[in-house]
Write a protein that holds these residues in place. Sequence first.
Motif, PDB file in Angstrom:
ATOM      1  N   ARG A  70       0.836  -1.212   0.000  1.00 41.45           N
ATOM      2  CA  ARG A  70       0.000   0.000   0.000  1.00 41.45           C
ATOM      3  C   ARG A  70       0.864   1.253   0.000  1.00 41.45           C
ATOM      4  O   ARG A  70       0.645   2.188  -0.792  1.00 41.45           O
ATOM      5  N   GLY A 171      -5.909   1.896  -8.832  1.00 41.60           N
ATOM      6  CA  GLY A 171      -7.042   2.308  -8.023  1.00 41.60           C
ATOM      7  C   GLY A 171      -8.369   1.872  -8.604  1.00 41.60           C
ATOM      8  O   GLY A 171      -9.308   1.547  -7.865  1.00 41.60           O
ATOM      9  N   TYR A 174      -9.960  -1.487  -7.659  1.00 46.66           N
ATOM     10  CA  TYR A 174     -10.557  -1.623  -6.328  1.00 46.66           C
ATOM     11  C   TYR A 174     -12.035  -2.001  -6.374  1.00 46.66           C
ATOM     12  O   TYR A 174     -12.457  -2.916  -5.651  1.00 46.66           O
ATOM     13  N   GLU A 210     -16.465   5.668  -2.799  1.00 44.94           N
ATOM     14  CA  GLU A 210     -15.020   5.506  -2.684  1.00 44.94           C
ATOM     15  C   GLU A 210     -14.261   5.918  -3.942  1.00 44.94           C
ATOM     16  O   GLU A 210     -13.213   6.562  -3.851  1.00 44.94           O
ATOM     17  N   ARG A 259      -8.031   7.573   3.035  1.00 39.61           N
ATOM     18  CA  ARG A 259      -8.519   6.301   3.569  1.00 39.61           C
ATOM     19  C   ARG A 259      -9.310   6.533   4.848  1.00 39.61           C
ATOM     20  O   ARG A 259     -10.319   5.854   5.098  1.00 39.61           O
ATOM     21  N   ASP A 264     -10.987   5.532  -1.818  1.00 40.11           N
ATOM     22  CA  ASP A 264      -9.906   4.712  -2.351  1.00 40.11           C
ATOM     23  C   ASP A 264      -8.603   5.515  -2.330  1.00 40.11           C
ATOM     24  O   ASP A 264      -8.365   6.363  -3.187  1.00 40.11           O
ATOM     25  N   TYR A 371      -3.832  -6.265  -3.157  1.00 42.81           N
ATOM     26  CA  TYR A 371      -5.197  -6.771  -3.232  1.00 42.81           C
ATOM     27  C   TYR A 371      -5.297  -8.212  -2.736  1.00 42.81           C
ATOM     28  O   TYR A 371      -6.308  -8.597  -2.141  1.00 42.81           O
ATOM     29  N   TYR A 374      -5.393  -7.964   0.990  1.00 38.43           N
ATOM     30  CA  TYR A 374      -6.692  -7.442   1.405  1.00 38.43           C
ATOM     31  C   TYR A 374      -7.764  -8.520   1.316  1.00 38.43           C
ATOM     32  O   TYR A 374      -8.565  -8.701   2.249  1.00 38.43           O
TER      33      TYR A 374
END
Length: 418
Positions: A70, A171, A174, A210, A259, A264, A371, A374
């Motif tokens: 990140r 981005g 996402y 977002e 955030r 995003d 990702y 996540y």
Amino acid sequence: MDQLNIVLTALGGVVLFLGLVSDYFRRNWWTSDPLTALLLGIALGPVALHWIDPNQWGLAQEHILEQTARLTMAIGLMGVALRLPQNYFWHHWRGLVVLLGIVMPLMWVISGLLVYFILGLPFWQAMMIGAAITPTDPVVATSIVTGAVAEADLPPRLRHIISAESGSNDGLAYPLVLLCVLILVGSADGSALQTSGVLPYWLVHVVLGEIVGAVVLGAITGFVAGQLLKWAERQKTIENTSFIAYSLALSITVLGATRLLGTDGILAVFVAGLVFGNVIGGQQRSQEDNVQEAINRFFTLPIFVLLGTMIPWQQWLALGWKSWLLVVAVLLLRRLPAVLLLYRQIPALQNLPEALFAGWFGPVGVAAIFYAGYCLRRTGIEEVWLVCSLMVFASIVAQGLSATPLTRLYHSYACKQT
């Protein structure tokens, strides 16, 4: 404490080492900086010298990589945004619409279906993995389109379109990832969602809240930061050498603040960098090389060293031969056919060799690490990390080794046409 000092020594030493010999490796050994850092990480990790052992850190390795990825993406995206010419998106909107609006969704669908049919995972798990490996990575792409070889042999329009796309779709991937996560586990607060309620929730909270929110907040922040920098220069309260620190601080600030506001952060950083670069104008462009050097050498390479120390070799072998079939299929089919089909609608790609180059060099890298971490944290599905880490490894190796020879091959073709 010994492990911490070893890690700090290793990461700093790798950056120093590559700062001295990276151009030699690129010209003579055909290895990119990410690939060299990855190989050094493997050498330092548990499978070789055993100097760095993440198993002793007491934290989930995937979570460490997720948060490192990140931060790495944020700093790398700021560098990409500052490298692009002023108002690049305004002047090249048509090609970017095709790449982001058509090619990118096709990459998601193709990747997800390949995982589904080859590995036999449940459909939405496969589509989640496909979404995680969809974005073309700006950190790995930077190592391909910058440096002495690329700048000498590739036209700027080809280098810029690859950078712009890779910066944007990190981005924009996402919402694709979140759609799959919502279907599998429910909303962000842990509440279950009925199937009929997933799409409205996704459109309102993810796409509008977002994504659109990230664009707006990023644009505002970048504009204000640019105006403040110009004011400081007029008032002579800032030195020229502060520009690098200012741009890096901006990326970290936007990442954290957006955030916290529920948008995003990755996309917001890239938008902020684009607007910031347009506001400050060409007066700071002469510092591009210094910015890129600082970013590439110090802030983006350590994650590949960490990845090398954390590769799940045993779990990869347990996936069997189908995983390697998937690697080949994804590398060849995830992006290349879509770009070849649509390249005539992308003005920056003026012929078939350029379409082949841009179609092949859509690397899977830091974004996929982020990702994957996540998705694993949200869903607990181990396969997402195993497949994504394997694809990152394969992409760094395949495209890292092919960057220099294919760049020179393109240059030979271009010279014959003139």
